[in-house]
Design an enzyme around this catalytic site. Sequence first.
Site, PDB file in Angstrom:
ATOM      1  CG  HIS C 138     -25.863  -7.125 -26.160  1.00  0.00           C
ATOM      2  ND1 HIS C 138     -25.424  -6.772 -27.220  1.00  0.00           N
ATOM      3  CD2 HIS C 138     -25.005  -8.242 -25.758  1.00  0.00           C
ATOM      4  CE1 HIS C 138     -24.160  -6.982 -27.336  1.00  0.00           C
ATOM      5  NE2 HIS C 138     -23.940  -8.018 -26.606  1.00  0.00           N
ATOM      6  CG  ASP C 175     -18.606  -6.098 -24.272  1.00  0.00           C
ATOM      7  OD1 ASP C 175     -18.059  -6.693 -23.437  1.00  0.00           O
ATOM      8  OD2 ASP C 175     -19.334  -6.659 -25.292  1.00  0.00           O
ATOM      9  CG  HIS C 177     -20.032  -9.179 -28.155  1.00  0.00           C
ATOM     10  ND1 HIS C 177     -20.306  -9.828 -26.871  1.00  0.00           N
ATOM     11  CD2 HIS C 177     -19.361  -9.938 -28.696  1.00  0.00           C
ATOM     12  CE1 HIS C 177     -19.803 -11.084 -26.915  1.00  0.00           C
ATOM     13  NE2 HIS C 177     -19.195 -10.942 -28.259  1.00  0.00           N
TER      14      HIS C 177
END
Lengths: 300, 300, 300, 300
Positions: C138, C175, C177
């Site tokens: 992220h 993942d 996300h």
Amino acid sequence: MTALVYHERFLWHDPGSAASIIPAGEMVEPGPHSESPERVRRINSLVEVSGLGERLLRLRPRSATLDELRRLHTDDYLALVKRISDGGAGNAGVSVGVGPSSFEIAALAVGACLTAVDAVVAGTVRNAYALVRPPGHHALAGEGMGGCIFGNVALAALHARETHGIRRMAVVDWDAHHGNGTQAAFYEDPDVLTISLHQADCFPPGSGGVDELGAGPSLGKNLNLPLPPGSGAGAYDAAFERIVLPALEEHRPELAVLEELSGEATGVEDPFLPIFEGYGYQELQPHQAAVLDALLAAVP
Amino acid sequence: MTALVYHERFLWHDPGSAASIIPAGEMVEPGPHSESPERVRRINSLVEVSGLGERLLRLRPRSATLDELRRLHTDDYLALVKRISDGGAGNAGVSVGVGPSSFEIAALAVGACLTAVDAVVAGTVRNAYALVRPPGHHALAGEGMGGCIFGNVALAALHARETHGIRRMAVVDWDAHHGNGTQAAFYEDPDVLTISLHQADCFPPGSGGVDELGAGPSLGKNLNLPLPPGSGAGAYDAAFERIVLPALEEHRPELAVLEELSGEATGVEDPFLPIFEGYGYQELQPHQAAVLDALLAAVP
Amino acid sequence: MTALVYHERFLWHDPGSAASIIPAGEMVEPGPHSESPERVRRINSLVEVSGLGERLLRLRPRSATLDELRRLHTDDYLALVKRISDGGAGNAGVSVGVGPSSFEIAALAVGACLTAVDAVVAGTVRNAYALVRPPGHHALAGEGMGGCIFGNVALAALHARETHGIRRMAVVDWDAHHGNGTQAAFYEDPDVLTISLHQADCFPPGSGGVDELGAGPSLGKNLNLPLPPGSGAGAYDAAFERIVLPALEEHRPELAVLEELSGEATGVEDPFLPIFEGYGYQELQPHQAAVLDALLAAVP
Amino acid sequence: MTALVYHERFLWHDPGSAASIIPAGEMVEPGPHSESPERVRRINSLVEVSGLGERLLRLRPRSATLDELRRLHTDDYLALVKRISDGGAGNAGVSVGVGPSSFEIAALAVGACLTAVDAVVAGTVRNAYALVRPPGHHALAGEGMGGCIFGNVALAALHARETHGIRRMAVVDWDAHHGNGTQAAFYEDPDVLTISLHQADCFPPGSGGVDELGAGPSLGKNLNLPLPPGSGAGAYDAAFERIVLPALEEHRPELAVLEELSGEATGVEDPFLPIFEGYGYQELQPHQAAVLDALLAAVP
């Protein structure tokens, strides 16, 4: 060089919940047991983060066999631990929680001590440190005690004798509690000198007095140094200088085993002195030598 | 006014260690069990810190008696739980850890639901929320399941009937899992309408389909609304508007019991909607109404 | 053979307390942060206890240098993280707690990915798995996000290019996300194909739609596969078969990097499929091995 | 009757991570801070589970106002704590972690002690026990210390004087550590007799010697009883009988405040003797009740 014998599986032993060492119950709220995985996990982590790990030889432990465990423990006790461990959970003595696979993990803890002995005897390393869990020095032949399932260090000494033919040995136990299990294993055995430094009148209750000196041919071959709470580096220095070293010198062991709750150290040097975990220990205060002097006078 | 029935003792139930709900074992490292005290402790703490507590009537729960537990559970099962609980630790079903005093704590959890019923029936409060642990909606007559020891809500409804003479009741269960135990308790009982909203095909495996409709005279009096993972507020709104409310309207219960894992709510309003604990729940996504439409069509 | 790059120091990163990922505050009770050391600690422990560790080559990671971090991150951001880390504690973005020495630990996490790349490129191993913490996918050039401090995998790819001259690469991120940071790093870079499989509309909010396809010369070189909540092995199988493998086949990368929150995998095989942590994730089923086989075939 | 002043919000103060009280850092792995919510949570839970709660009057605390905090603390220090607390996290002294809303929680802890004083002075109860967190007795006017943010007990005494006109007071502090903050608050104030029983040479380092006797008109009105580590019931008995009671008898306080880390007790009886938390403390034995009886007799 020094070996470090450790296995991640030691973290998997689950003694169940407690309030420190008091079993949870009607008026005792469940909480973490003192015999926590964090004890060995934090030491292992610090070894790596500090860079010490790069100067150690990491050895993978083997498990102790049933025959090796039988050198100290009764068949009944071994069967009891195995049955509880296979069944899921239960107690194998006072404050000795046994969880899933605890039998196998405890046998691996013993095996780590045997691996340490083998490496020192083979000359692979000058000494070895077994960072194990569950601990062992309270365990008796037929009964666990104080978080200890099998007598790790006593079994290490028995292994040194039976497998390697080593006769004269010494165990120095500086855990904060009395090493009653190790004492009991060699109480009438003049070949193994057992010395325990510990907080006076702490655990087990009523155990570890200066008058427990060994029996029969081994009289004088068990030495207890019950130090007052708060004893610090000075007390330990004085105890080693005046009692432990002279006793070792006289006994002339071929192999010495140091024992403390944060692991089981084999060999005569301990590379881990700087990284004692404070948790569960009396904080050692400097310069209580005066109190120790009186103590020393009381020890033959 | 709304009552809150809670007791600190609910925090003392110890289901033992696990990897979430998977029992610890040879290849599963012990860790905290999903059925954690934190579930009810955090809700209780938030009630006080938010100021909500000042607008609630806190009621101290009593324990359910053995006779009250017998309304749902078999003598064999009650004896089993009592024996494990007195002995220290063990399992009373799949993922149902029983620790010291768990029998008494589970009986107190049931009792809290009875206390809630009593307060609503007596008119002391308009509704009541029983914030209890262990949970209950998976428990069967002769077997614990999924962390549930006794059937808290089923026993609350049986108490309303046998003690207060209430005949027509409804249980709406919006825990993320299927309320299979509550369903089983009233599967052939036309007086108690049971409705469960839950994640489809989650827990127990193979349980909670739309075709489980009740049996005999109670056919149509058990409704399952298995929502797809990710269903959000829109899905719940639609399910309530199109299924739950019409069914309640038709059944005309004298007493309604809401059930969710964070507690057991008695009465028809739930003051706790804003404080759902996220833990263990699917995060509810908004606007999956389209999926729900198809689902609705499948339910008679 | 496969390498495992791990360091105990990854456990020492402390993101501070939270309620899962919600920062503690006036109405949010502090609790453990989702980005917990247990994630990598449990995997590392299982690797050893399962015996898998004996078939892996453990590599000790080096730290990434400041110049290596500058390949992705701005000087301002690097200075910010360093300042917070030296000062004790604070935030370097939304849900990005930085604690004592977090800068150094995050630089070691990046370095572990560089070590993995070096080992694969040198041919020492066929593939390598970097089990690191904090995670990275992220993190943006000038901002941390969602527990991620530095962009581990993006920096691994940049290292492969700048140090080893590798041009065509692919990153597959599975993942739960969206890998928004990795996507941003190569959004206009046609040499690096970035693919992210993730739960639709989960985290970051509003990120990871199918319409984010890359820009300029890289249009079509960023693929998002937002799967509905609850998607299982079948969904992953189909996604790989219909989208991921054809895209890889067309792109023909010299180096492929797999990314998931439980670590950062470099190379084309992932030896860790059977030991996914369940925590918060879709559980991946073993028969995905067939899909992986096809993936391997697609990479020269 | 006895009042108990407690609030769930005390559990929400987050001092950050540490190794016991050693701040986490490059060579210190983060772990739980000694000043843990469990200290007050377990006591509050035990009060309820034991049934003691039914015999106590629970009082809801108010917050201390800024003006009330200014009776002891400097504006600069109050502003510092407020700024860190609003900002998220940081330190307000050695081993004094301040987290989100810690300012407000610490002000509530002080307020609980004021509430206790008010209830005793009003005659609502004969004595009151404030079970609070964070603790207070190390805090100085311009600096936190040892987990203590505001000086709870010192502020309680200042409140008794300024709001209720009480002149002669005594504070008896039997926490294991020296009550240096309370001592400092009244070191030159002859109206407040301060007595601290604690482990000699423990915390703060170099503080709490017998020669710290008060200054100016207050010479002889500060008594330190530094007990050796390991001191038990006998030591406490003797200390109370020979020093504490005669000093109280001579001082003739209108209000007495007992202080120990597990809470802040106002009034002359302490209903909590049987439920001391063992954690880090000398365990106090039940037969100290006799000593307490004498203490009660000394206070009018």
